[in-house]
Design an enzyme around this catalytic site. Structure first.
Site, PDB file in Angstrom:
ATOM      1  N   GLY A   1     -18.487  11.212   0.682  1.00 51.38           N
ATOM      2  CA  GLY A   1     -19.301  10.830  -0.614  1.00 51.38           C
ATOM      3  C   GLY A   1     -18.479  10.522  -1.801  1.00 51.38           C
ATOM      4  N   GLY A   2     -17.324  10.061  -1.578  1.00 49.94           N
ATOM      5  CA  GLY A   2     -16.408   9.333  -2.470  1.00 49.94           C
ATOM      6  C   GLY A   2     -16.938   8.432  -3.351  1.00 49.94           C
ATOM      7  NE  ARG A   3     -16.440   5.424  -9.904  1.00 50.97           N
ATOM      8  CZ  ARG A   3     -15.979   4.316 -10.368  1.00 50.97           C
ATOM      9  NH1 ARG A   3     -14.852   4.247  -9.844  1.00 50.97           N
ATOM     10  NH2 ARG A   3     -16.344   3.645 -11.443  1.00 50.97           N
TER      11      ARG A   3
ATOM     12  CG  HIS B   1      -1.415   1.299   1.551  1.00 51.39           C
ATOM     13  ND1 HIS B   1      -0.622   1.994   2.722  1.00 51.39           N
ATOM     14  CD2 HIS B   1      -2.272   2.005   1.111  1.00 51.39           C
ATOM     15  CE1 HIS B   1      -1.341   3.269   2.902  1.00 51.39           C
ATOM     16  NE2 HIS B   1      -2.216   3.280   2.088  1.00 51.39           N
TER      17      HIS B   1
ATOM     18  NE  ARG C   1      -3.796  11.164   3.909  1.00 53.64           N
ATOM     19  CZ  ARG C   1      -2.966  10.395   4.592  1.00 53.64           C
ATOM     20  NH1 ARG C   1      -2.217   9.412   3.553  1.00 53.64           N
ATOM     21  NH2 ARG C   1      -2.601  10.019   5.957  1.00 53.64           N
TER      22      ARG C   1
END
Length: 303
Positions: A259-261, A107, A111
């Site tokens: 509310g991300g994908r 991983h 960001r």
């Protein structure tokens, strides 16, 4: 403190995604799918995904750039005074699950966050890191991975690697199992203690170092002979990965809360997983060695 430049960060993130995908396609021999998406609340991203590859059973390298009017609780956990501010977030996040049980899962993410409010100075920070999750531990692999992580941080302060290594050990830990997820790496969040230009350079070193950290390991292990016994143990241990990502991971929580994908957020989950009731490996087995020799926290760079 130098001024943040979201446009420069975005350009680098998109280039990083492209370079990592190209390197992985070269190893696997199968192309990644490309899926661009938009977020109704603001922003969007590009998902790059491979399934049933020659080397990678499942993997995703995702870019996202999203924004909103009120910072989700998971993103403000360390800074509750920022909850409710307008925000902007962008990053590259990847998880790779090779088919061969001797090739570890990996991983990595890098960001950037910025929170703003009228009449207030913008508050920004970086986060990221990478960690290695083997099923059959290899000392050389663990040392190589940690060496690259160390060298990426070294120009920016002698204290960063021990801090971020400890943070990774503590973060990627299944509290309900009292067990590490893997052999660790580095992890950091809410990082803005350096001027922006230096902090951004440090994050670039981490992201750019991923290919050097992981691809030599993948290439060395992808053709190792294995059988159903090893695949069965791999599927069992992958269950721990699922448990951590769904129960503890702040990135998963942030993506769902903002509310991300969902398809992009949950691409980190492995394709084949097993759970068993109160199972333990046979004493002295290669499977037992993972628990005794690799999962306990240790200094992999010590002589």
């Amino acid at each position: 403190m130098s001024t943040p430049s979201p446009s420069a960060i975005k350009a680098w993130l998109l280039d990083l995604q492209s370079r990592i995908v190209a390197a992985l396609e070269d190893v696997d021999g199968k192309p990644f799918l490309k899926d661009s998406w938009e977020r109704p609340e603001g922003g969007g991203g590009i998902s790059r995904l491979i399934e049933e590859g020659n080397v990678l059973e499942r993997g995703g390298v995702n870019f996202s750039h999203v924004m909103g009017a009120s910072l989700p609780p998971s993103a403000a956990a360390a800074r509750p005074e920022l909850a409710g501010r307008a925000w902007e977030a962008m990053g590259v996040s990847l998880v790779l699950h090779p088919r061969n049980p001797y090739a570890p899962t990996v991983h990595m993410n890098v960001r950037f966050f910025e929170a703003t409010a009228e009449g207030q100075e913008p508050v920004w920070w970086f986060g990221g890191g990478m960690d290695l999750t083997p099923y059959y531990g290899n000392v050389d692999d663990a040392r190589h991975f940690h060496r690259v992580c160390h060298d990426a941080l070294a120009p920016y302060g002698d204290d960063l690697h021990p801090r971020f290594k400890k943070w990774c050990d503590e973060y990627f830990y299944l509290k309900h199992r009292k067990e590490a997820r893997g052999v660790g790496g580095i992890f950091f969040d809410d990082f803005n203690e350096l001027p922006f230009d230096e902090a951004f350079a440090m994050v670039q070193q981490v992201g750019d170092g991923f290919i050097d950290a992981y691809l030599p390991i993948l290439k060395a292990r992808k053709d190792t002979t294995y059988g159903e016994h090893e695949r069965d143990f791999q599927a069992y241990r992958r269950g721990r990965y699922v448990e951590f990502n769904l129960v503890w991971d702040r990135g998963t929580h942030f993506g769902l809360q903002s509310g991300g994908r969902t398809e992009a957020i949950l691409m980190s989950l492995p394709p084949i997983v097993k759970w068993r009731y109160d199972w333990h490996p046979e004493d002295g087995s290669a499977e037992a060695a993972l628990y005794t020799d690799f999962l306990p926290h240790r200094d992999w760079l010590a002589s």
